[in-house]
Structure formats: structure tokens, C-alpha cells
Design an enzyme around this catalytic site. Structure first.
Site, short mmCIF file in Angstrom:
data_model
loop_
_atom_site.label_atom_id
_atom_site.label_comp_id
_atom_site.label_asym_id
_atom_site.label_seq_id
_atom_site.Cartn_x
_atom_site.Cartn_y
_atom_site.Cartn_z
N CYS A 67 -3.52 -0.34 11.12
CA CYS A 67 -4.18 -0.33 9.81
C CYS A 67 -4.32 -1.76 9.26
O CYS A 67 -5.30 -2.09 8.60
CB CYS A 67 -3.42 0.55 8.82
SG CYS A 67 -1.67 0.19 8.63
N HIS A 181 1.22 2.46 4.91
CA HIS A 181 -0.18 2.31 5.30
C HIS A 181 -0.81 1.15 4.54
O HIS A 181 -0.37 0.79 3.45
CB HIS A 181 -0.95 3.60 4.99
CG HIS A 181 -2.33 3.65 5.58
ND1 HIS A 181 -2.57 3.48 6.92
CD2 HIS A 181 -3.55 3.84 5.00
CE1 HIS A 181 -3.87 3.58 7.15
NE2 HIS A 181 -4.48 3.78 5.99
N ASP A 199 -9.74 4.11 3.09
CA ASP A 199 -8.73 4.35 4.13
C ASP A 199 -9.30 4.02 5.52
O ASP A 199 -10.29 4.61 5.96
CB ASP A 199 -8.28 5.81 4.08
CG ASP A 199 -6.99 6.06 4.83
OD1 ASP A 199 -6.75 5.38 5.83
OD2 ASP A 199 -6.23 6.94 4.39
#
Length: 238
Positions: A67, A181, A199
Site C-alpha cells: 500500500c 493501511h 484506497d
């Protein structure tokens, strides 16, 4: 002009809708960008200058630990940072999740260490890699900030064409699964006090609108892999 903006926004949302079809269900406190309510929030948002350059360069993380690299590549491209040299593109290529690791960036966080325990990147490493690309970076741990300061910072960055803001948060604190995250923010809607998270694991969740207080609480969680510091946010620009 207004109609053109609406059409461009609708097209950008449509790009995300393809990925939304197979994603995990959202909890009631989250609003998916591709839902009618989510699209209305984007069109009415007071701070959304970052949405379009980020959506144009949207990057899905290559693996569950990436991520951070996906977010970095996305933002470097949105900021028009000079591209890495390439025989195929004569230096006009794009950043991706591999070539972001220049020698200076690798000195901060080697790519190989991201896919080995403890996996991923910490908030400080995220900021360090951006700094290695000669950008102006401000790393803020949530424990050193507060909701109002975060909200003001987010709105300021989201209104600035040359600055971006990224968040490191605990997924389960906003009703998702499950660990830490990293993703960039795309817009802020004042009436609902919601912030749009773009995201980068779009195979798992779509972009979502989350209340600012909920997101701040999710950042104000201890990251055991970062010497017990809290997660937080990073502002990046030239």
C-alpha cells in the site's frame, strides 16, 4: 463549465466502479464513492483539487504489503516529479511500485524489506521515501496532533494543486478488515464532515467517504512496528 466538471467527475467515478463490483461489503458508517450518495458528496465537496490528478494516476497495490509503494507512485506521478530514465520512453515514463526505489529511497526502505516481516511501511518510512525524491514532507503522528488540526491540514492540502495528504490508519477502526493501511486522500465534504480515502487496495475496498473523527481515531492507534508510535498523516509537495 459546470456541466463539463460534472461530466469529468462522473467519468472518474465510473473508472472506480469497475473495481467496486467485486470488493468487500462496507460497514454502515462508510459511503462508497461509486454509490449515488458518494457521487453526490464528491460533486458537492468543498476541497477536491487533489481528486482528479490522483484518479488519473490511480495505482492498485501489487501485493498486500505494498500500500505504501502504490501510494508513493500515485502521488509522485500526480506531482509531476521528473520521471525515471527509461530506454523505452526516453525518460518520459511513469513511476511505478518498482522504480520508486531509487538509491536514495532504498536507503530509507529497501523494497525487499516491505514483503518480509514486519511487512509494509511505517509512517516515518513513508515520509522518508518521499523526502528521498526531493519533496517537501511533513510527517505528523496523530498523538502529536488533534482532530481539528488534522481537518484543517487536510482541507488545505486538498485545495492545493501542488500538495497532497496521505494517511496511515488502522482499518478495523473504521469498520474494515483489518490491519494498518496507507492511502492518499482525495476530497473533503464540509456538510457531512467526511473525507474521501482513495484506497489503493481496490481489489478489496472501493474509495470510501469516512467521517473525519473516525479517520483521525483510526490514525491515533499505536503502530507496534514503528517503535510504539501512533500512525498519522503525511503532507507532500514541492
Amino acid at each position: 463549465m459546470y456541466r463539463m466538471v460534472l461530466n469529468v467527475a462522473a467519468a472518474a467515478v465510473t473508472c472506480f466502479s469497475v473495481a467496486h463490483a467485486e470488493t468487500m461489503p462496507l460497514s454502515e458508517n462508510l459511503i462508497g464513492l461509486t454509490s449515488p450518495e458518494g457521487q453526490t458528496l464528491l460533486l458537492g465537496s468543498e476541497a477536491s483539487n487533489d481528486y482528479f490528478p490522483l484518479s488519473i494516476h490511480f495505482t492498485t497495490q501489487d501485493n498486500p504489503a505494498y500500500c505504501g509503494p502504490a501510494t508513493i507512485a500515485m502521488v509522485l506521478n500526480a506531482l509531476n516529479v521528473p520521471r525515471p530514465a527509461s530506454k523505452m520512453t526516453l525518460g518520459l515514463g511513469m513511476f511505478d511500485q518498482e522504480n520508486i526505489f531509487t538509491p536514495a529511497a532504498t536507503a530509507v526502505k529497501p523494497a525487499a524489506s516491505i514483503v518480509n516481516p514486519p511487512y509494509g511501511m511505517t509512517l516515518d518510512e513513508l515520509g522518508g521515501v518521499f523526502a528521498a525524491h526531493d519533496l517537501v514532507v511533513d510527517v505528523v503522528h496523530a498523538s502529536d496532533s488533534d482532530l481539528d488540526t488534522f481537518r484543517k491540514t487536510a482541507v488545505s492540502q486538498l485545495r492545493d494543486n501542488d500538495k497532497f495528504i496521505l494517511v496511515n490508519y488502522l482499518r478495523k477502526s473504521i469498520g474494515q478488515e483489518s490491519g494498518g493501511h496507507i492511502s492518499p486522500l482525495g476530497a473533503y465534504d464540509e456538510d457531512s464532515d467526511r473525507i474521501l480515502i482513495l484506497d489503493v487496495s481496490r481489489y478489496k475496498y472501493p474509495p470510501v467517504w469516512v467521517e473525519a473523527a473516525t479517520l483521525f481515531d483510526a490514525m491515533n492507534t499505536v503502530d507496534a512496528d514503528n517503535d510504539g508510535n501512533t500512525r498519522g498523516y503525511v503532507s507532500v509537495g514541492h
